[in-house]
Design a protein around this motif. Sequence first.
Motif, PDB file in Angstrom:
ATOM      1  N   THR A 192       0.843  -1.189   0.000  1.00 16.75           N
ATOM      2  CA  THR A 192       0.000   0.000   0.000  1.00 16.75           C
ATOM      3  C   THR A 192       0.882   1.244   0.000  1.00 16.75           C
ATOM      4  O   THR A 192       2.016   1.223   0.457  1.00 16.75           O
ATOM      5  N   THR A 195      -5.225   8.925   2.783  1.00 20.67           N
ATOM      6  CA  THR A 195      -5.611   8.222   1.567  1.00 20.67           C
ATOM      7  C   THR A 195      -4.680   7.042   1.355  1.00 20.67           C
ATOM      8  O   THR A 195      -3.466   7.213   1.281  1.00 20.67           O
ATOM      9  N   LEU A 227      -3.680   3.794  -1.063  1.00 21.09           N
ATOM     10  CA  LEU A 227      -3.782   3.262  -2.410  1.00 21.09           C
ATOM     11  C   LEU A 227      -3.149   1.875  -2.433  1.00 21.09           C
ATOM     12  O   LEU A 227      -1.982   1.726  -2.078  1.00 21.09           O
ATOM     13  N   SER A 261       0.281  10.413 -12.010  1.00 14.70           N
ATOM     14  CA  SER A 261      -1.048  10.775 -12.490  1.00 14.70           C
ATOM     15  C   SER A 261      -1.049  12.232 -12.906  1.00 14.70           C
ATOM     16  O   SER A 261      -0.304  13.051 -12.377  1.00 14.70           O
ATOM     17  N   ASP A 304      -6.600  -5.064 -16.950  1.00 14.61           N
ATOM     18  CA  ASP A 304      -7.689  -4.493 -16.154  1.00 14.61           C
ATOM     19  C   ASP A 304      -8.115  -5.448 -15.052  1.00 14.61           C
ATOM     20  O   ASP A 304      -9.265  -5.461 -14.633  1.00 14.61           O
ATOM     21  N   MET A 340      -8.088   7.177 -15.393  1.00 16.47           N
ATOM     22  CA  MET A 340      -7.812   6.249 -14.297  1.00 16.47           C
ATOM     23  C   MET A 340      -9.064   6.028 -13.443  1.00 16.47           C
ATOM     24  O   MET A 340      -9.053   6.256 -12.239  1.00 16.47           O
ATOM     25  N   THR A 341     -10.123   5.555 -14.063  1.00 12.81           N
ATOM     26  CA  THR A 341     -11.359   5.289 -13.326  1.00 12.81           C
ATOM     27  C   THR A 341     -11.430   3.836 -12.864  1.00 12.81           C
ATOM     28  O   THR A 341     -12.226   3.498 -12.013  1.00 12.81           O
ATOM     29  N   ASN A 342     -10.588   2.972 -13.432  1.00 12.06           N
ATOM     30  CA  ASN A 342     -10.536   1.573 -13.046  1.00 12.06           C
ATOM     31  C   ASN A 342      -9.406   1.402 -12.035  1.00 12.06           C
ATOM     32  O   ASN A 342      -8.233   1.490 -12.381  1.00 12.06           O
ATOM     33  N   ALA A 343      -9.756   1.150 -10.783  1.00 11.60           N
ATOM     34  CA  ALA A 343      -8.756   1.007  -9.726  1.00 11.60           C
ATOM     35  C   ALA A 343      -7.936  -0.274  -9.883  1.00 11.60           C
ATOM     36  O   ALA A 343      -6.958  -0.466  -9.196  1.00 11.60           O
ATOM     37  N   ARG A 344      -8.354  -1.136 -10.794  1.00  8.31           N
ATOM     38  CA  ARG A 344      -7.646  -2.401 -11.004  1.00  8.31           C
ATOM     39  C   ARG A 344      -6.928  -2.419 -12.351  1.00  8.31           C
ATOM     40  O   ARG A 344      -6.817  -3.436 -12.991  1.00  8.31           O
ATOM     41  N   ARG A 345      -6.425  -1.296 -12.794  1.00 10.14           N
ATOM     42  CA  ARG A 345      -5.660  -1.225 -14.037  1.00 10.14           C
ATOM     43  C   ARG A 345      -4.176  -1.314 -13.683  1.00 10.14           C
ATOM     44  O   ARG A 345      -3.683  -0.563 -12.857  1.00 10.14           O
TER      45      ARG A 345
END
Length: 127
Positions: free
Chosen positions: A28, A35, A37, A56, A85, A114-119
């Motif tokens: 992490t 926050t 990630l 980003s 993804d 970057m809307t897919n947190a699993r990319r």
Amino acid sequence: MNDGAFHTLTYQITPPAGAVGTNHFAGTARFNGTTTLPITGVRDIFNEVARLSLSSLDLFGDGVLYANLTVFGKTGASYHVLVADGLEQPSPWRTNTTVTLSGTSANWLDPEPMTNARRFYKTQAAP
């Protein structure tokens, strides 16, 4: 983090001595103590000379972030930037672009928000 500021997250994966093949990792990153990630992925070790750094970028000031990747490697060499993804499939990786280095590094901006947190991203030397 959608505060409109430019944020860079760089990490280096250091596998144990003698590790070869495919190695999974998880961890992490914490920003401002609030926050968190998740960082997960796979590191293929085959005496590679390439590495990838991810940051980003809010292109339009609307809070939508895009992945800005820097590929590091050998001058003149070409590297595939692969994306997945999710890592559930047997072979989820697909080539998104190929970058040829005119120096020791080159940037590539993923046009997908970057809307897919699993990319996930990785690079490998192009044949």
